[in-house]
Scaffold this motif. Structure first.
Motif, PDB file in Angstrom:
ATOM      1  N   GLN A 139      -6.754  -1.977  -1.486  1.00 35.28           N
ATOM      2  CA  GLN A 139      -5.806  -1.168  -0.712  1.00 35.28           C
ATOM      3  C   GLN A 139      -6.449   0.121  -0.219  1.00 35.28           C
ATOM      4  OE1 GLN A 139      -2.969  -2.373   0.436  1.00 35.28           O
ATOM      5  NE2 GLN A 139      -3.610  -4.209  -0.634  1.00 35.28           N
ATOM      6  N   VAL A 140      -7.264   0.762  -1.051  1.00 35.36           N
ATOM      7  CA  VAL A 140      -7.968   1.985  -0.642  1.00 35.36           C
ATOM      8  C   VAL A 140      -8.910   1.668   0.522  1.00 35.36           C
ATOM      9  CG1 VAL A 140      -9.773   3.623  -1.381  1.00 35.36           C
ATOM     10  CG2 VAL A 140      -7.755   3.226  -2.823  1.00 35.36           C
ATOM     11  N   ALA A 141      -9.656   0.574   0.412  1.00 38.21           N
ATOM     12  CA  ALA A 141     -10.600   0.197   1.474  1.00 38.21           C
ATOM     13  C   ALA A 141      -9.860  -0.133   2.767  1.00 38.21           C
ATOM     14  CB  ALA A 141     -11.454  -0.984   1.025  1.00 38.21           C
ATOM     15  N   ARG A 142      -8.766  -0.854   2.668  1.00 36.33           N
ATOM     16  CA  ARG A 142      -7.990  -1.200   3.867  1.00 36.33           C
ATOM     17  C   ARG A 142      -7.402   0.042   4.535  1.00 36.33           C
ATOM     18  NH1 ARG A 142      -4.862  -6.720   1.911  1.00 36.33           N
ATOM     19  NH2 ARG A 142      -6.540  -8.152   2.485  1.00 36.33           N
ATOM     20  N   LYS A 143      -6.929   0.988   3.747  1.00 31.91           N
ATOM     21  CA  LYS A 143      -6.404   2.234   4.325  1.00 31.91           C
ATOM     22  C   LYS A 143      -7.510   2.996   5.043  1.00 31.91           C
ATOM     23  CE  LYS A 143      -2.547   2.950   1.196  1.00 31.91           C
ATOM     24  NZ  LYS A 143      -2.016   3.712   0.060  1.00 31.91           N
ATOM     25  N   THR A 144      -8.700   2.989   4.479  1.00 29.30           N
ATOM     26  CA  THR A 144      -9.840   3.650   5.116  1.00 29.30           C
ATOM     27  C   THR A 144     -10.171   2.982   6.438  1.00 29.30           C
ATOM     28  OG1 THR A 144     -10.702   4.279   2.941  1.00 29.30           O
ATOM     29  CG2 THR A 144     -12.249   4.348   4.795  1.00 29.30           C
ATOM     30  N   LEU A 145     -10.199   1.660   6.460  1.00 32.08           N
ATOM     31  CA  LEU A 145     -10.465   0.942   7.707  1.00 32.08           C
ATOM     32  C   LEU A 145      -9.401   1.281   8.749  1.00 32.08           C
ATOM     33  CD1 LEU A 145     -11.446  -2.649   6.481  1.00 32.08           C
ATOM     34  CD2 LEU A 145     -12.967  -0.824   7.225  1.00 32.08           C
ATOM     35  N   GLU A 146      -8.144   1.265   8.334  1.00 28.98           N
ATOM     36  CA  GLU A 146      -7.062   1.518   9.277  1.00 28.98           C
ATOM     37  C   GLU A 146      -7.146   2.921   9.867  1.00 28.98           C
ATOM     38  OE1 GLU A 146      -2.436   0.374   9.794  1.00 28.98           O
ATOM     39  OE2 GLU A 146      -3.094   0.899   7.771  1.00 28.98           O
ATOM     40  N   ARG A 147      -7.511   3.909   9.056  1.00 28.56           N
ATOM     41  CA  ARG A 147      -7.664   5.276   9.566  1.00 28.56           C
ATOM     42  C   ARG A 147      -8.766   5.375  10.619  1.00 28.56           C
ATOM     43  NH1 ARG A 147      -8.581   7.706   4.429  1.00 28.56           N
ATOM     44  NH2 ARG A 147      -6.957   6.607   3.351  1.00 28.56           N
ATOM     45  N   HIS A 148      -9.648   4.396  10.636  1.00 24.52           N
ATOM     46  CA  HIS A 148     -10.745   4.382  11.607  1.00 24.52           C
ATOM     47  C   HIS A 148     -10.560   3.286  12.652  1.00 24.52           C
ATOM     48  CE1 HIS A 148     -12.355   6.879   8.402  1.00 24.52           C
ATOM     49  NE2 HIS A 148     -13.021   7.452   9.374  1.00 24.52           N
ATOM     50  N   GLN A 149      -9.310   2.952  12.943  1.00 24.94           N
ATOM     51  CA  GLN A 149      -8.901   1.995  13.973  1.00 24.94           C
ATOM     52  C   GLN A 149      -9.501   0.607  13.783  1.00 24.94           C
ATOM     53  OE1 GLN A 149      -9.670   5.340  15.088  1.00 24.94           O
ATOM     54  NE2 GLN A 149      -7.487   5.573  14.790  1.00 24.94           N
ATOM     55  N   LEU A 150      -9.634   0.188  12.534  1.00 23.90           N
ATOM     56  CA  LEU A 150     -10.075  -1.163  12.216  1.00 23.90           C
ATOM     57  C   LEU A 150      -8.913  -1.887  11.548  1.00 23.90           C
ATOM     58  CD1 LEU A 150     -13.550  -0.181  10.815  1.00 23.90           C
ATOM     59  CD2 LEU A 150     -13.106  -1.265  13.002  1.00 23.90           C
ATOM     60  N   PHE A 151      -8.621  -3.086  11.996  1.00 28.30           N
ATOM     61  CA  PHE A 151      -7.487  -3.830  11.466  1.00 28.30           C
ATOM     62  C   PHE A 151      -7.728  -4.112   9.978  1.00 28.30           C
ATOM     63  CE2 PHE A 151      -5.002  -7.910  11.121  1.00 28.30           C
ATOM     64  CZ  PHE A 151      -3.763  -7.286  11.164  1.00 28.30           C
ATOM     65  N   PRO A 152      -6.892  -3.567   9.097  1.00 25.75           N
ATOM     66  CA  PRO A 152      -7.159  -3.638   7.654  1.00 25.75           C
ATOM     67  C   PRO A 152      -7.181  -5.050   7.081  1.00 25.75           C
ATOM     68  CG  PRO A 152      -4.973  -2.721   8.066  1.00 25.75           C
ATOM     69  CD  PRO A 152      -5.657  -2.846   9.396  1.00 25.75           C
ATOM     70  N   ASP A 153      -6.409  -5.962   7.650  1.00 25.93           N
ATOM     71  CA  ASP A 153      -6.355  -7.316   7.095  1.00 25.93           C
ATOM     72  C   ASP A 153      -7.580  -8.158   7.419  1.00 25.93           C
ATOM     73  OD1 ASP A 153      -3.985  -6.650   5.947  1.00 25.93           O
ATOM     74  OD2 ASP A 153      -2.733  -7.737   7.379  1.00 25.93           O
ATOM     75  N   LEU A 154      -8.508  -7.619   8.223  1.00 27.30           N
ATOM     76  CA  LEU A 154      -9.763  -8.337   8.445  1.00 27.30           C
ATOM     77  C   LEU A 154     -10.634  -8.277   7.199  1.00 27.30           C
ATOM     78  CD1 LEU A 154     -10.733  -7.359  12.108  1.00 27.30           C
ATOM     79  CD2 LEU A 154      -9.462  -9.354  11.292  1.00 27.30           C
ATOM     80  N   LEU A 155     -10.345  -7.337   6.310  1.00 25.22           N
ATOM     81  CA  LEU A 155     -11.003  -7.266   5.011  1.00 25.22           C
ATOM     82  C   LEU A 155     -10.192  -8.142   4.060  1.00 25.22           C
ATOM     83  CD1 LEU A 155     -13.318  -5.977   3.462  1.00 25.22           C
ATOM     84  CD2 LEU A 155     -11.770  -4.104   2.885  1.00 25.22           C
ATOM     85  N   GLU A 156     -10.749  -9.269   3.678  1.00 25.19           N
ATOM     86  CA  GLU A 156     -10.008 -10.283   2.931  1.00 25.19           C
ATOM     87  C   GLU A 156      -9.832  -9.943   1.453  1.00 25.19           C
ATOM     88  OE1 GLU A 156      -8.668 -13.337   3.915  1.00 25.19           O
ATOM     89  OE2 GLU A 156      -9.102 -12.840   5.992  1.00 25.19           O
ATOM     90  N   ASP A 157     -10.916  -9.531   0.783  1.00 29.16           N
ATOM     91  CA  ASP A 157     -10.838  -9.365  -0.662  1.00 29.16           C
ATOM     92  C   ASP A 157     -11.980  -8.485  -1.154  1.00 29.16           C
ATOM     93  OD1 ASP A 157      -9.788  -9.718  -3.213  1.00 29.16           O
ATOM     94  OD2 ASP A 157      -9.766 -11.906  -3.057  1.00 29.16           O
ATOM     95  N   VAL A 158     -11.897  -8.120  -2.413  1.00 25.15           N
ATOM     96  CA  VAL A 158     -12.971  -7.387  -3.081  1.00 25.15           C
ATOM     97  C   VAL A 158     -13.162  -8.034  -4.447  1.00 25.15           C
ATOM     98  CG1 VAL A 158     -11.424  -5.621  -4.039  1.00 25.15           C
ATOM     99  CG2 VAL A 158     -13.857  -5.120  -3.771  1.00 25.15           C
ATOM    100  N   TYR A 159     -14.413  -8.105  -4.875  1.00 25.45           N
ATOM    101  CA  TYR A 159     -14.746  -8.727  -6.147  1.00 25.45           C
ATOM    102  C   TYR A 159     -15.510  -7.733  -7.006  1.00 25.45           C
ATOM    103  CZ  TYR A 159     -13.510 -12.739  -3.374  1.00 25.45           C
ATOM    104  OH  TYR A 159     -12.828 -13.606  -2.553  1.00 25.45           O
ATOM    105  N   LEU A 160     -15.196  -7.717  -8.301  1.00 26.26           N
ATOM    106  CA  LEU A 160     -15.911  -6.871  -9.256  1.00 26.26           C
ATOM    107  C   LEU A 160     -17.089  -7.679  -9.789  1.00 26.26           C
ATOM    108  CD1 LEU A 160     -12.904  -5.449 -11.302  1.00 26.26           C
ATOM    109  CD2 LEU A 160     -14.184  -4.287  -9.509  1.00 26.26           C
ATOM    110  N   GLU A 161     -18.290  -7.269  -9.450  1.00 23.68           N
ATOM    111  CA  GLU A 161     -19.467  -7.966  -9.979  1.00 23.68           C
ATOM    112  C   GLU A 161     -19.869  -7.387 -11.314  1.00 23.68           C
ATOM    113  OE1 GLU A 161     -22.651  -8.387  -7.156  1.00 23.68           O
ATOM    114  OE2 GLU A 161     -21.723 -10.298  -6.667  1.00 23.68           O
ATOM    115  N   ARG A 162     -19.556  -6.123 -11.521  1.00 21.07           N
ATOM    116  CA  ARG A 162     -19.812  -5.493 -12.809  1.00 21.07           C
ATOM    117  C   ARG A 162     -18.602  -4.617 -13.098  1.00 21.07           C
ATOM    118  NH1 ARG A 162     -24.230  -0.852 -14.170  1.00 21.07           N
ATOM    119  NH2 ARG A 162     -23.337  -0.061 -12.258  1.00 21.07           N
TER     120      ARG A 162
END
Length: 159
Positions: free
Chosen positions: A132-155
């Motif tokens: 949600q934080v990443a999507r809000k950041t994208l949206e503030r920069h005129q990038l459609f937030p739902d184009l970011l599908e997911d995030v995974y914790l590798e560590r």
């Protein structure tokens, strides 16, 4: 109403004009945010749809913060992989936003509590909050937030 009545005719004419103005206004006010051929609003930066649905990743490694460890831990360390089917998002746009994303994610992580993260669904809840934080950041920069599908914790380490 009698159409030969001047007052009735004036009222009909005014209603017709108002109806046309409202129709015109509605069409132009929503045209700027109407979806285009890719399916998302034109108020966002547009990207060509990928020719095939192959996931692409953006890595953020070695994020270490002091967090609210409640006497059981002092540090929270994570590595992240963001996934999108739009290569432009993860290969270009997110790279430009890396410092902003890091700052916003660090702020989120510093406010986490050990007791919340140490539950069975704690890491999954954190993943959703980071997304949600990443999507809000994208949206503030005129990038459609739902184009970011997911995030995974590798560590995910609390120490």
């Amino acid at each position: 109403m009698n159409s030969s009545n001047p007052r009735a005719l004036a009222t009909k004419t005014m209603l017709l004009i108002l109806s046309q103005i409202i129709t015109t206004f509605s069409a132009t006010s929503f045209a700027s945010s109407a979806p285009d051929k890719t399916g998302y609003s034109t108020k966002y930066k547009q990207f060509d749809a990928p020719s095939e649905r192959v996931p692409k990743y953006f890595s953020m490694e070695k994020i270490v913060v002091n967090f609210r460890g409640e006497g059981k831990a002092k540090f929270l360390a994570i590595d992240l992989e963001f996934m999108s089917y739009y290569p432009q998002i993860v290969e270009t746009e997110m790279e430009h936003l890396r410092p902003i994303l890091k700052n916003n994610i660090d702020r989120l992580l510093r406010n986490q509590f050990y007791s919340q993260l140490h539950t069975p669904n704690g890491p999954d809840r954190l993943r959703e909050e980071i997304l949600q934080v990443a999507r809000k950041t994208l949206e503030r920069h005129q990038l459609f937030p739902d184009l970011l599908e997911d995030v995974y914790l590798e560590r995910f380490v609390m120490q």
